[in-house]
Motif scaffolding. Structure first.
Motif, short mmCIF file in Angstrom:
data_model
loop_
_atom_site.label_atom_id
_atom_site.label_comp_id
_atom_site.label_asym_id
_atom_site.label_seq_id
_atom_site.Cartn_x
_atom_site.Cartn_y
_atom_site.Cartn_z
N THR A 10 0.84 -1.20 0.00
CA THR A 10 0.00 0.00 0.00
C THR A 10 0.87 1.25 0.00
N GLY A 11 1.93 1.24 0.79
CA GLY A 11 2.83 2.39 0.81
C GLY A 11 3.47 2.64 -0.54
N PHE A 12 3.90 1.57 -1.21
CA PHE A 12 4.49 1.70 -2.54
C PHE A 12 3.47 2.24 -3.53
N THR A 13 2.23 1.73 -3.46
CA THR A 13 1.18 2.18 -4.38
C THR A 13 0.89 3.66 -4.18
N ILE A 14 0.80 4.09 -2.93
CA ILE A 14 0.52 5.51 -2.64
C ILE A 14 1.67 6.39 -3.11
N ALA A 15 2.90 5.96 -2.85
CA ALA A 15 4.06 6.75 -3.27
C ALA A 15 4.11 6.90 -4.79
N PHE A 20 3.15 10.06 -9.70
CA PHE A 20 2.49 10.20 -11.01
C PHE A 20 1.60 11.43 -11.04
N ALA A 21 0.89 11.70 -9.94
CA ALA A 21 0.01 12.87 -9.90
C ALA A 21 0.81 14.16 -10.04
N VAL A 22 1.96 14.25 -9.37
CA VAL A 22 2.81 15.44 -9.50
C VAL A 22 3.29 15.61 -10.94
N TRP A 23 3.73 14.50 -11.54
CA TRP A 23 4.17 14.56 -12.94
C TRP A 23 3.04 15.01 -13.86
N TRP A 25 0.34 16.80 -13.16
CA TRP A 25 -0.01 18.21 -12.98
C TRP A 25 1.05 19.12 -13.60
N ARG A 26 2.30 18.76 -13.46
CA ARG A 26 3.35 19.58 -14.06
C ARG A 26 3.30 19.51 -15.59
N SER A 27 2.79 18.39 -16.11
CA SER A 27 2.65 18.23 -17.56
C SER A 27 1.31 18.76 -18.05
N ARG A 28 0.55 19.39 -17.14
CA ARG A 28 -0.76 19.95 -17.46
C ARG A 28 -1.75 18.89 -17.92
N ARG A 29 -1.57 17.69 -17.43
CA ARG A 29 -2.53 16.61 -17.69
C ARG A 29 -3.35 16.42 -16.41
N ARG A 30 -4.19 17.40 -16.17
CA ARG A 30 -4.86 17.47 -14.88
C ARG A 30 -5.87 16.35 -14.67
N THR A 31 -6.49 15.89 -15.73
CA THR A 31 -7.44 14.78 -15.58
C THR A 31 -6.72 13.54 -15.08
N MET A 32 -5.56 13.26 -15.66
CA MET A 32 -4.78 12.10 -15.21
C MET A 32 -4.30 12.30 -13.77
N GLY A 33 -3.92 13.55 -13.45
CA GLY A 33 -3.49 13.83 -12.08
C GLY A 33 -4.60 13.61 -11.09
N ILE A 38 -7.24 10.20 -6.90
CA ILE A 38 -8.37 9.37 -6.48
C ILE A 38 -7.90 7.94 -6.17
N GLY A 39 -6.99 7.44 -7.01
CA GLY A 39 -6.44 6.11 -6.76
C GLY A 39 -5.66 6.05 -5.46
N VAL A 40 -4.91 7.10 -5.14
CA VAL A 40 -4.18 7.16 -3.88
C VAL A 40 -5.14 7.13 -2.69
N LEU A 41 -6.19 7.94 -2.77
CA LEU A 41 -7.18 7.97 -1.69
C LEU A 41 -7.87 6.61 -1.55
#
Length: 219
Positions: A10-15, A20-23, A25-33, A38-41
């Motif tokens: 679980t820790g590996f999955t969350i990390a 991936f979410a940070v990447w 958002w920085r790539s302006r792929r906000r839907t994927m972020g 949501i997957g982390v939560l």
């Protein structure tokens, strides 16, 4: 072992999900972020649910006198353990010793190690007596010190144990007459951060709301 595996997975999955979410958002792929968050939560919620459900379904385990309760901790070495070797009951300790409000339970506790090479020892041992209603009775430390002074026993519990060795200590409890049988000794060990990690391991003895393992007291 399963609880640790679930914790690490679980820790590996969350990390990975957060990275991936940070990447994204920085790539302006906000839907994927957003999907990654949501997957982390969801992963965190599933793990928390498993932790609570398993703890809620757990039952108090009673070990018979002489059987060893092992302390595995986060590293799962499981070498150090404790066992009740004898119990004697008395209203007074010695002819001029302290008198119990109820009855003194003098518990002979053996701390042992089955390691083959390394000297080990408990990190921090704490012990209470628990009755069948879940009521807890702390050690009578002053009576214990008086008993130790008379017998020459060392009061400390955190002594190092040589490989394959053991030592014994006498613990004193003032148990009221209202205590209901069976009585068990609850012994815990550990210091932060190990105890923090163990509190969130699924099906660990020390996890949140998990029922304890007790050493049944004879007599």
């Amino acid at each position: 072992m399963l609880g640790l595996a679930l914790f690490l997975l679980t820790g590996f999955t969350i990390a990975m999900g957060l990275a991936f979410a940070v990447w994204a958002w920085r790539s302006r792929r906000r839907t994927m972020g957003c999907l990654a968050l949501i997957g982390v939560l969801a992963a965190g919620a599933l793990y928390a649910s498993a932790l609570l459900v398993v703890s809620a379904q757990s039952e108090t385990r009673w070990l018979p006198p002489g059987e060893i309760k092992r302390f595995c901790g986060f590293y799962l070495d499981c070498h150090v353990g404790v066992a009740v070797k004898a119990v004697r009951w008395a209203k007074q300790l010695g002819g001029a010793g302290p008198t119990a409000d109820g009855r003194f339970a003098v518990v002979t506790l053996e701390v042992s190690s089955d390691a083959s090479r390394v000297t080990l020892g408990p990190a921090k041992l704490e012990a209470v007596i628990v009755d069948s209603r879940g009521r807890r009775y702390a050690r009578a430390l002053e009576a214990e010190r008086r008993l130790g002074a008379n017998t020459g026993a060392v009061a400390g519990l955190e002594e190092q144990v040589p490989a394959g060795g053991s030592y014994r200590r006498e613990l004193v409890f003032d148990v009221p007459e209202s205590a209901t049988a069976p009585l068990g000794l609850l012994v815990t060990d550990g210091l932060p951060p190990d105890t923090w990690i163990e509190s969130v391991l699924v099906d660990d003895d020390d996890s949140l709301f998990h029922q304890p393992t007790l050493l049944r007291l004879p007599g």
